[in-house]
Design an enzyme around this catalytic site. Structure first.
Site: not given
Length: 200
Positions: A75, A127
Site C-alpha cells: 500500500s 459535512k
C-alpha cells in the site's frame, strides 16, 4: 572512514512524513554516493506516503536510490518506493496491496443501548460524511466512492509510470493484490529477489 551510503528505515504505519523527510535531507551531502531505503511497513495515510515518494524521486534524479523490502512493502509504503532505481525484495517479503480504503464502524445500535444521543449542527450536505453514529446514506457512499476512486487512479497511474508497466494490465499488478516476492517479480513490481547484502 566516513560512510558514503545513506541508509534510511521506513518501518511501521505511515501517518506522517516529517521524520523521513528530515533523514533524506542528508542525501544532499556530496560525500553520499547512494541511498538505501529499508522498508517494512503496511502503508498508511495517502498524503504522507505520496510526500515520501516525491522526496525519493527528487533524490533519485541526482544519485542512486535502492529500496529493500525487508518485510512488508504494501500500500502506502509501496507507493513511497516506486521511484527508486531498483526495488530488491527479501524472498519472504510481502509486496503490493495497491488499493485504497476508507473505513468506519457503525455504532448506532451500541449508542442506543447505552443511551447516547448525538446533537449536530452542520452546514453543507456532505459535512457529516463518514460518521460512525449511523448508517451512511447512498449519496454519502457515492461521494466517498468518488474520492476513493480518484485516489486509486492516481496510485495506479504513478505505479505504472514509475515502474514502466502497462496501465491496461493494472488488474494484474494492482487491484489490491498482495504478492509474494516471487509473484511481485513476475508482475513487475520489484526488480530482484535477494538479501539486504545485495541491496547494499
Amino acid at each position: 572512514k566516513r560512510e558514503n551510503l545513506l541508509k534510511i528505515d521506513l518501518t511501521g504505519p505511515i501517518f506522517e512524513s516529517d521524520k523521513f523527510l528530515k533523514e533524506i535531507e542528508a542525501a544532499d551531502d556530496d560525500h553520499i554516493k547512494g541511498v538505501l531505503i529499508v522498508v517494512d511497513s503496511p502503508g498508511g495515510a495517502v498524503a504522507p506516503s505520496v510526500e515520501i515518494s516525491l522526496a525519493i524521486k527528487r533524490v533519485q534524479e541526482k544519485k542512486p536510490v535502492i529500496a529493500y523490502a525487508a518485510g512488508m512493502m504494501t500500500s502506502g509504503s509501496y507507493y513511497a518506493s516506486i521511484w527508486c532505481d531498483k526495488i530488491i525484495s527479501n524472498p519472504g517479503a510481502t509486496i503490493g496491496s495497491i488499493g485504497v480504503l476508507f473505513q468506519s464502524a457503525n455504532i448506532e445500535e451500541l449508542a442506543k443501548k447505552i443511551g447516547i444521543k448525538e446533537q449536530i449542527i452542520k452546514a453543507g450536505k456532505y459535512k457529516q460524511i463518514g460518521t460512525p453514529t449511523r448508517e451512511w446514506t447512498e449519496f454519502e457512499k457515492k461521494e466517498l466512492q468518488r474520492l476513493i476512486d480518484d485516489t486509486y487512479t492516481m496510485f495506479v497511474k504513478d505505479v505504472a509510470k514509475a515502474r514502466k508497466l502497462d496501465i491496461k494490465n493494472s488488474k494484474t499488478f494492482a487491484d489490491a493484490h498482495i504478492f509474494s516476492a516471487k509473484r511481485a517479480l513476475k508482475v513487475g513490481l520489484i526488480d530482484e529477489i535477494g538479501s539486504i547484502w545485495e541491496a547494499q
